[in-house]
Design an enzyme around this catalytic site. Structure first.
Site, PDB file in Angstrom:
ATOM      1  N   GLU A 284       3.830  -7.508  -8.563  1.00 19.31           N
ATOM      2  CA  GLU A 284       3.672  -8.826  -9.158  1.00 19.31           C
ATOM      3  C   GLU A 284       3.525  -8.793 -10.677  1.00 19.31           C
ATOM      4  OE1 GLU A 284       2.098  -7.722  -6.498  1.00 19.31           O
ATOM      5  OE2 GLU A 284       2.812  -9.035  -4.888  1.00 19.31           O
TER       6      GLU A 284
ATOM      7  N   PHE B 239      -1.445 -13.587  -4.967  1.00 19.58           N
ATOM      8  CA  PHE B 239      -0.965 -12.375  -5.636  1.00 19.58           C
ATOM      9  C   PHE B 239      -0.357 -12.697  -7.004  1.00 19.58           C
ATOM     10  CE2 PHE B 239      -0.240 -11.672  -0.963  1.00 19.58           C
ATOM     11  CZ  PHE B 239      -1.489 -11.114  -0.763  1.00 19.58           C
TER      12      PHE B 239
END
Length: 317
Positions: A64, A89
């Protein structure tokens, strides 16, 4: 996917479908638009986008922080990246990159937090995204949008394509009813008054708006007149609507599918205490949520029509 029960006569819709369809429509006429995701093509409903624009979907895998960094590079090169990722996330793992690469540079990047709140109920606290409002509100140069239904989701996705600034928006997972009037224009930073009232104001966002309307119906049966505001934009907040509500109804209940610290309720309280102090209740999640279905968790924390009406009744006395 968790399904939230609604009255059988009320049609419900998936905002992720509205998000994906609108993104494809925009990409057909704007070659700058690209999608960046973290191995979440399916859960973000981006399969059709990938099929039509295979060279304009960048899947970085489960990375991410890199995802946001790649989006910043694309924005610097003239593209308009829509970063699509499960909200816990995106906002948790990549917070530093959102701050340093996106907000600090004021890049035109649209951060799309998929399946926010407690949508991933059974997967537990690691997958609950109840802190995202608080984390994103701390970045003052970031616009925060929380569409309440598919109509607002489409409008938010379209508006974000020309915003020329960093945007964070939630895209809900479980199906919800439409609440936006057909003739209402989407104006970021402006609350929508869905119902007028004189005794108390219910200020809700996202998935909680339809439930606030249900609470207003219950209150009406008890002779309580409740105003309902859909606060689609948490940042910047429509302070004029909040002050007007405080002045005219004298009581405010906020409700959000998020932690009660730092989100919608905090934003409203900051405005109220500095301009027109009135009694308030902030409804949301008071601590890390347990594992359970989304329906169970929402009821557990009183994030339903009954819980909202109860809080309003406590204020009215």
């Amino acid at each position: 996917m968790n399904e939230i029960s609604q009255a059988p006569t009320v049609a419900t819709f998936d905002c992720r479908v509205a998000f994906a369809e609108t993104l494809i429509e925009l990409a057909r006429t704007d070659h700058r638009i690209v999608a960046v995701c973290n191995d979440s093509v399916g859960s973000s409903n981006l399969n059709a986008f990938q099929k039509e624009f295979p060279d304009r979907l960048i899947n970085v895998g489960i990375a991410e922080q890199n995802m946001v960094g790649v989006a910043a590079g694309l924005a610097n090169g003239g593209f308009v990246p829509y970063v699509s990722c499960a909200s816990p996330f995106l906002t948790g793992r990549a917070l530093e990159q959102i701050k340093a690469d996106v907000a600090y540079n004021n890049y035109h990047i649209v951060l799309c937090g998929q399946s926010p709140g407690m949508s991933y109920g059974e997967l537990g606290p690691t997958h609950h995204s109840i802190e995202d409002f608080a984390w994103m509100r701390a970045l003052t140069d970031l616009t925060i949008l929380v569409p309440a239904d598919p109509r607002q989701t489409r409008d938010a996705v379209r508006w974000a394509s020309t915003a020329n600034r960093p945007v964070f928006m939630r895209v809900g997972r479980f199906k919800i009813p439409s609440v936006t009037p057909e003739d209402e224009d989407f104006v970021p930073g402006r609350a929508s008054r869905l119902r007028d009232g004189r005794d108390v104001t219910l200020i809700a966002c996202g998935t909680m708006v339809s439930r606030a309307l249900g609470a207003a119906d219950q209150l009406a049966q008890k002779g309580i007149s409740a105003r309902v505001l859909n606060m689609t934009t948490i940042q910047p907040l429509d302070e004029a609507a909040v002050i007007e509500a405080a002045t005219e109804t004298g009581r405010i209940v906020t409700v959000e599918e998020a932690i009660i610290h730092g989100g919608l309720g905090s934003a409203v309280a900051e405005c109220v205490v500095q301009n027109k102090p009135v009694p308030m209740r902030i409804l949301g999640v008071p601590h890390l949520a347990p594992t359970g279905s989304t329906a169970f968790l929402l009821d557990h924390f009183g994030l339903n029509a009954e819980g909202i009406a109860k809080a309003a009744l406590e204020l009215v006395g």
